[in-house]
Design a protein around this motif. Structure first.
Motif, PDB file in Angstrom:
ATOM      1  N   PHE A   1       0.924  -1.117  -0.114  1.00 25.12           N
ATOM      2  CA  PHE A   1      -0.162  -0.008   0.077  1.00 25.12           C
ATOM      3  C   PHE A   1       0.974   1.299  -0.136  1.00 25.12           C
ATOM      4  CE2 PHE A   1      -4.588  -0.991   1.472  1.00 25.12           C
ATOM      5  CZ  PHE A   1      -4.563  -2.238   0.934  1.00 25.12           C
ATOM      6  N   LYS A   2       0.967   2.054  -1.119  1.00 21.92           N
ATOM      7  CA  LYS A   2       1.577   3.348  -1.215  1.00 21.92           C
ATOM      8  C   LYS A   2       0.845   4.535  -1.018  1.00 21.92           C
ATOM      9  CE  LYS A   2       5.261   5.846  -2.437  1.00 21.92           C
ATOM     10  NZ  LYS A   2       5.096   6.914  -1.443  1.00 21.92           N
ATOM     11  N   PRO A   3       0.950   5.340  -0.022  1.00 19.43           N
ATOM     12  CA  PRO A   3       0.183   6.518   0.219  1.00 19.43           C
ATOM     13  C   PRO A   3       0.679   7.604  -0.603  1.00 19.43           C
ATOM     14  CG  PRO A   3       1.680   6.530   1.730  1.00 19.43           C
ATOM     15  CD  PRO A   3       1.888   4.970   1.076  1.00 19.43           C
ATOM     16  N   ALA A   4       0.068   8.714  -1.025  1.00 21.54           N
ATOM     17  CA  ALA A   4       0.181   9.768  -1.801  1.00 21.54           C
ATOM     18  C   ALA A   4       1.529  10.495  -1.235  1.00 21.54           C
ATOM     19  CB  ALA A   4      -0.907  10.870  -1.905  1.00 21.54           C
ATOM     20  N   GLU A   5       1.544  10.438   0.068  1.00 26.52           N
ATOM     21  CA  GLU A   5       2.703  11.037   0.968  1.00 26.52           C
ATOM     22  C   GLU A   5       3.110  10.034   1.936  1.00 26.52           C
ATOM     23  OE1 GLU A   5       2.498  15.121   2.164  1.00 26.52           O
ATOM     24  OE2 GLU A   5       1.587  15.702   0.205  1.00 26.52           O
ATOM     25  N   GLY A   6       4.347   9.776   2.192  1.00 23.01           N
ATOM     26  CA  GLY A   6       4.691   8.952   3.219  1.00 23.01           C
ATOM     27  C   GLY A   6       5.341   7.646   2.667  1.00 23.01           C
ATOM     28  N   ASN A   7       5.714   6.656   3.754  1.00 22.67           N
ATOM     29  CA  ASN A   7       6.228   5.510   3.487  1.00 22.67           C
ATOM     30  C   ASN A   7       5.187   4.517   3.394  1.00 22.67           C
ATOM     31  OD1 ASN A   7       8.919   5.948   4.005  1.00 22.67           O
ATOM     32  ND2 ASN A   7       8.625   6.325   6.164  1.00 22.67           N
ATOM     33  N   PRO A   8       5.464   3.459   2.415  1.00 22.20           N
ATOM     34  CA  PRO A   8       4.381   2.377   2.126  1.00 22.20           C
ATOM     35  C   PRO A   8       4.497   1.186   3.258  1.00 22.20           C
ATOM     36  CG  PRO A   8       6.597   1.910   0.889  1.00 22.20           C
ATOM     37  CD  PRO A   8       6.537   3.365   1.674  1.00 22.20           C
ATOM     38  N   SER A   9       3.519   0.496   3.321  1.00 25.62           N
ATOM     39  CA  SER A   9       2.960  -0.579   4.115  1.00 25.62           C
ATOM     40  C   SER A   9       3.142  -1.696   3.204  1.00 25.62           C
ATOM     41  CB  SER A   9       1.875  -0.350   4.969  1.00 25.62           C
ATOM     42  OG  SER A   9       1.954   0.830   5.785  1.00 25.62           O
ATOM     43  N   THR A  10       3.591  -2.720   3.941  1.00 26.39           N
ATOM     44  CA  THR A  10       3.801  -4.047   3.208  1.00 26.39           C
ATOM     45  C   THR A  10       3.351  -5.459   3.974  1.00 26.39           C
ATOM     46  OG1 THR A  10       6.023  -4.370   3.856  1.00 26.39           O
ATOM     47  CG2 THR A  10       5.639  -3.220   1.604  1.00 26.39           C
ATOM     48  N   GLY A  11       2.801  -6.438   3.369  1.00 24.03           N
ATOM     49  CA  GLY A  11       2.549  -7.456   3.767  1.00 24.03           C
ATOM     50  C   GLY A  11       2.787  -8.637   2.869  1.00 24.03           C
ATOM     51  N   ARG A  12       2.560 -10.023   3.408  1.00 29.09           N
ATOM     52  CA  ARG A  12       2.674 -11.119   2.393  1.00 29.09           C
ATOM     53  C   ARG A  12       1.567 -12.214   2.922  1.00 29.09           C
ATOM     54  NH1 ARG A  12       6.641 -13.645  -0.704  1.00 29.09           N
ATOM     55  NH2 ARG A  12       8.099 -11.987   0.090  1.00 29.09           N
ATOM     56  N   THR A  13       1.122 -12.696   1.700  1.00 29.60           N
ATOM     57  CA  THR A  13      -0.083 -13.414   1.976  1.00 29.60           C
ATOM     58  C   THR A  13       0.221 -14.795   2.510  1.00 29.60           C
ATOM     59  OG1 THR A  13      -0.471 -14.247  -0.345  1.00 29.60           O
ATOM     60  CG2 THR A  13      -1.617 -12.277   0.290  1.00 29.60           C
ATOM     61  N   ASP A  14      -0.631 -15.607   3.278  1.00 27.42           N
ATOM     62  CA  ASP A  14      -0.271 -16.908   3.938  1.00 27.42           C
ATOM     63  C   ASP A  14      -0.879 -17.798   3.078  1.00 27.42           C
ATOM     64  OD1 ASP A  14      -3.140 -16.883   4.362  1.00 27.42           O
ATOM     65  OD2 ASP A  14      -3.080 -16.699   6.499  1.00 27.42           O
ATOM     66  N   SER A  15      -1.071 -19.172   3.118  1.00 26.57           N
ATOM     67  CA  SER A  15      -1.442 -20.292   2.387  1.00 26.57           C
ATOM     68  C   SER A  15      -2.906 -19.970   2.146  1.00 26.57           C
ATOM     69  CB  SER A  15      -1.067 -21.417   2.841  1.00 26.57           C
ATOM     70  OG  SER A  15      -1.727 -21.516   4.225  1.00 26.57           O
ATOM     71  N   ASN A  16      -3.669 -19.278   2.774  1.00 29.44           N
ATOM     72  CA  ASN A  16      -5.096 -18.923   2.701  1.00 29.44           C
ATOM     73  C   ASN A  16      -5.567 -17.616   2.081  1.00 29.44           C
ATOM     74  OD1 ASN A  16      -5.945 -21.553   3.823  1.00 29.44           O
ATOM     75  ND2 ASN A  16      -5.487 -20.624   5.956  1.00 29.44           N
TER      76      ASN A  16
ATOM     77  N   PRO B   1       1.916  -2.376  12.864  1.00 30.57           N
ATOM     78  CA  PRO B   1       0.838  -2.900  12.091  1.00 30.57           C
ATOM     79  C   PRO B   1      -0.071  -1.741  11.900  1.00 30.57           C
ATOM     80  CG  PRO B   1       0.514  -2.984  14.601  1.00 30.57           C
ATOM     81  CD  PRO B   1       1.649  -2.445  14.471  1.00 30.57           C
ATOM     82  N   GLY B   2      -0.359  -1.986  10.349  1.00 26.13           N
ATOM     83  CA  GLY B   2      -1.220  -0.974   9.716  1.00 26.13           C
ATOM     84  C   GLY B   2      -0.650  -0.176   8.299  1.00 26.13           C
ATOM     85  N   ALA B   3      -1.389   0.743   7.985  1.00 26.13           N
ATOM     86  CA  ALA B   3      -1.123   1.772   6.935  1.00 26.13           C
ATOM     87  C   ALA B   3      -1.495   3.050   7.333  1.00 26.13           C
ATOM     88  CB  ALA B   3      -1.495   1.163   5.506  1.00 26.13           C
ATOM     89  N   ILE B   4      -0.864   4.060   6.631  1.00 24.15           N
ATOM     90  CA  ILE B   4      -1.173   5.489   6.943  1.00 24.15           C
ATOM     91  C   ILE B   4      -2.607   5.670   6.392  1.00 24.15           C
ATOM     92  CG2 ILE B   4      -0.591   7.790   6.114  1.00 24.15           C
ATOM     93  CD1 ILE B   4       2.185   7.283   5.846  1.00 24.15           C
ATOM     94  N   VAL B   5      -3.505   6.400   7.353  1.00 26.89           N
ATOM     95  CA  VAL B   5      -4.743   6.789   6.967  1.00 26.89           C
ATOM     96  C   VAL B   5      -4.703   7.548   5.733  1.00 26.89           C
ATOM     97  CG1 VAL B   5      -6.801   8.000   7.875  1.00 26.89           C
ATOM     98  CG2 VAL B   5      -5.443   6.474   9.372  1.00 26.89           C
ATOM     99  N   GLY B   6      -5.647   7.226   4.627  1.00 25.87           N
ATOM    100  CA  GLY B   6      -5.935   7.995   3.438  1.00 25.87           C
ATOM    101  C   GLY B   6      -6.066   7.085   2.287  1.00 25.87           C
ATOM    102  N   LYS B   7      -5.758   7.715   1.020  1.00 28.45           N
ATOM    103  CA  LYS B   7      -5.771   7.070  -0.254  1.00 28.45           C
ATOM    104  C   LYS B   7      -4.573   6.365  -0.461  1.00 28.45           C
ATOM    105  CE  LYS B   7      -9.591   9.608  -2.147  1.00 28.45           C
ATOM    106  NZ  LYS B   7     -10.254   9.795  -3.554  1.00 28.45           N
ATOM    107  N   HIS B   8      -4.590   5.175  -1.394  1.00 29.23           N
ATOM    108  CA  HIS B   8      -3.281   4.258  -1.212  1.00 29.23           C
ATOM    109  C   HIS B   8      -3.480   3.738  -2.790  1.00 29.23           C
ATOM    110  CE1 HIS B   8      -1.427   4.057   2.754  1.00 29.23           C
ATOM    111  NE2 HIS B   8      -2.725   4.223   3.123  1.00 29.23           N
ATOM    112  N   SER B   9      -1.996   3.645  -3.537  1.00 30.10           N
ATOM    113  CA  SER B   9      -2.086   3.003  -4.721  1.00 30.10           C
ATOM    114  C   SER B   9      -1.750   1.686  -4.286  1.00 30.10           C
ATOM    115  CB  SER B   9      -1.139   3.559  -5.464  1.00 30.10           C
ATOM    116  OG  SER B   9      -0.735   2.869  -6.702  1.00 30.10           O
ATOM    117  N   VAL B  10      -2.158   0.502  -4.636  1.00 29.46           N
ATOM    118  CA  VAL B  10      -1.969  -0.852  -4.107  1.00 29.46           C
ATOM    119  C   VAL B  10      -1.438  -1.821  -5.082  1.00 29.46           C
ATOM    120  CG1 VAL B  10      -3.036  -2.917  -3.181  1.00 29.46           C
ATOM    121  CG2 VAL B  10      -4.015  -0.836  -2.415  1.00 29.46           C
ATOM    122  N   ARG B  11      -0.012  -2.147  -4.869  1.00 30.21           N
ATOM    123  CA  ARG B  11       0.502  -3.120  -5.790  1.00 30.21           C
ATOM    124  C   ARG B  11       0.507  -4.617  -5.329  1.00 30.21           C
ATOM    125  NH1 ARG B  11       6.416  -1.236  -7.282  1.00 30.21           N
ATOM    126  NH2 ARG B  11       5.953  -3.235  -8.505  1.00 30.21           N
TER     127      ARG B  11
END
Length: 175
Positions: free
Chosen positions: A52-67, A79-89
């Motif tokens: 999750f990449k916000p318009a301003e600030g550092n991104p947050s990341t995670g990895r999916t488990d087997s499910n 834990p979490g991401a910056i409050v606001g809109k994000h571009s997701v990859r």
């Protein structure tokens, strides 16, 4: 003598107080907890990287488990991401060619010590010093990226993170 001692302590205490107030975390950001499920054509997508990449600030990341479930982390330990809109990859982490450098997914455990390159300006202490060389990771040989570019390198995915708990699911499809 006591008067001189008291006068010299006041500036020291003022300096300590100023330093403490200046380092009291004025750059904290508001985070929302983000979890979710990533599926591909209706099936859980295991071992995918979610960014999750916000318009301003550092991104947050995670990895999916087997499910296909993920939890985002901000700066490695919050834990979490910056409050606001994000571009997701979303990617499986497959290489898109030769790696340009070390990234967060580099597998140092499987590296060969022969895979090093010389640093152009070695330290002055010793010509044989091991610090003259740095690791050059090999790209993973696990195959082609299975997730279409519209979800990663040319992402169309967007998400809104709010304060508190956020459950954001992604159902990807291969067309």
């Amino acid at each position: 003598m006591t008067c001189i001692l008291r006068m010299s302590l006041k500036p020291c205490l003022l300096l300590i107080l100023t330093c403490c107030l200046g380092c009291s975390g004025g750059s904290d950001v508001e985070l929302g907890k983000v979890t979710g499920l990533v599926t591909m054509n209706g099936e859980p997508l295991a071992d995918a990287i979610v960014v999750f990449k916000p318009a301003e600030g550092n991104p947050s990341t995670g990895r999916t488990d087997s499910n296909g479930n993920y939890d985002l982390t901000y700066l490695g330990n919050s834990p979490g991401a910056i409050v606001g809109k994000h571009s997701v990859r979303i990617t499986t982490g497959q290489p898109l060619g030769e790696m340009a450098g070390v990234n967060a997914d580099t597998d140092f455990a499987s590296m060969d010590s022969a895979d090093t390159i010389d640093i152009s300006t070695p330290p002055a202490e010793s010509e044989a010093d091991v610090t003259m060389r740095r690791a050059r990771p090999k790209p993973k040989k696990t195959g082609k990226e299975v997730i279409p570019a519209r979800y990663n390198t040319k992402t169309e995915l967007q998400a809104e993170v709010t304060d508190g708990e956020n459950v954001i699911d992604f159902d990807l499809s291969i067309d």
